[in-house]
Scaffold this motif. Structure first.
Motif, PDB file in Angstrom:
ATOM      1  N   ALA A 157       0.857  -1.180   0.000  1.00 35.75           N
ATOM      2  CA  ALA A 157       0.000   0.000   0.000  1.00 35.75           C
ATOM      3  C   ALA A 157       0.895   1.232   0.000  1.00 35.75           C
ATOM      4  O   ALA A 157       2.080   1.164   0.346  1.00 35.75           O
ATOM      5  CB  ALA A 157      -0.923   0.020   1.218  1.00 35.75           C
ATOM      6  N   PRO A 181      -3.361  -0.430  -3.211  1.00 35.77           N
ATOM      7  CA  PRO A 181      -4.180   0.339  -2.269  1.00 35.77           C
ATOM      8  C   PRO A 181      -3.475   1.619  -1.815  1.00 35.77           C
ATOM      9  O   PRO A 181      -2.248   1.647  -1.650  1.00 35.77           O
ATOM     10  CB  PRO A 181      -4.363  -0.632  -1.089  1.00 35.77           C
ATOM     11  CG  PRO A 181      -4.210  -1.982  -1.696  1.00 35.77           C
ATOM     12  CD  PRO A 181      -3.168  -1.821  -2.755  1.00 35.77           C
ATOM     13  N   LEU A 197      -6.847  -0.162   6.074  1.00 29.79           N
ATOM     14  CA  LEU A 197      -6.572  -0.877   4.831  1.00 29.79           C
ATOM     15  C   LEU A 197      -6.612  -2.381   5.057  1.00 29.79           C
ATOM     16  O   LEU A 197      -7.135  -3.132   4.222  1.00 29.79           O
ATOM     17  CB  LEU A 197      -5.201  -0.462   4.284  1.00 29.79           C
ATOM     18  CG  LEU A 197      -5.110   0.916   3.641  1.00 29.79           C
ATOM     19  CD1 LEU A 197      -3.650   1.266   3.355  1.00 29.79           C
ATOM     20  CD2 LEU A 197      -5.927   0.992   2.360  1.00 29.79           C
TER      21      LEU A 197
END
Length: 237
Positions: free
Chosen positions: A19, A117, A167
């Motif tokens: 991420a 992400p 997340l």
């Protein structure tokens, strides 16, 4: 704009970041002039003086901390009133002119297109975050963390730890902070990202924290996904 996201689990089979977490003020967009103008106006309203050095000392700080400094400078308002006044100045500023940091929007789009992400982790409150998100040309962030949604602001790691947590919940897979990249511009911010265990990347703007437990870049311009993968190769090996 692509809005498909790979899961963190699938990202671990490559050197891609699991991420990418972003600071907003000063890293993605240049709002520091708006914050500084709001501070100077408040202090002047109560008959005080506000120097450039004092303004730069607040860059990246949690808003309640900044408000208390302004109270010490003579602003006779509550912490809440000071935050509301500063936030209104910034919202007006970004509605008038949203100033992107060089290369920031392009990198956001590249990461989004790769399905990695992304999270926004800022000390600005939700009102400013929502105005910023409304002006984006695409959907880039899977989760966002605002300053009024954490107990301890930067330089404490809580905001970034909260971003990692959100997340992880969204993708139902625990992220390894060391395999996530965090972009910051200020000393409080880069300290928070580094302390949270992220691969912290400093891109100085209004202030320069110098060297530390982070990678330092002069600009986000021309940065590629391959660059991020190269940074993380030793971690994901």
């Amino acid at each position: 704009m692509p809005n498909q996201r790979s899961t963190p689990e699938s990202a671990t089979y490559s050197t891609q970041p699991q991420a990418v977490l972003w600071d907003m003020d000063g890293t993605l967009i240049d709002t520091e002039p708006y914050w500084m103008a709001g501070e100077a106006n408040l202090v002047a309203e109560f008959g005080g003086s506000w120097s450039s050095e004092q303004a730069h000392a607040l860059v990246g700080a949690a808003l309640p901390d900044a408000a208390r400094v302004l109270q010490e400078a003579g602003v006779k308002l509550s912490v809440r009133e000071i935050i509301d006044s500063l936030s209104a100045e910034v919202i007006a500023g970004i509605k008038t002119k949203l100033i992107w940091r060089p290369g920031a929007l392009e990198l956001l789009a590249k990461i989004s297109a790769a399905g990695i992400p992304q999270a926004l982790v800022t000390m600005s409150e939700r009102s400013i975050v929502n105005d910023f998100l409304a002006q984006l040309p695409g959907s880039y962030f899977d989760v966002t963390v605002a300053g009024d949604e954490v107990r301890a602001g930067k330089p404490h790691p809580e905001p970034y730890l909260r971003g990692i947590e959100l997340l992880s919940e969204k993708f139902e897979q625990r992220l390894n902070p060391a395999s996530c990249v965090g972009f910051e511009d200020s000393l409080p911010g880069i300290t928070a990202a580094s302390s949270a265990g992220l691969y912290a990347v400093l891109v100085p703007n209004a202030t320069d924290p110098g060297v530390g437990r982070w990678r330092r870049l002069e600009s986000l311009e021309h940065l590629t996904l391959s660059d991020l993968e190269t940074w993380l190769e030793p971690i994901n090996a």
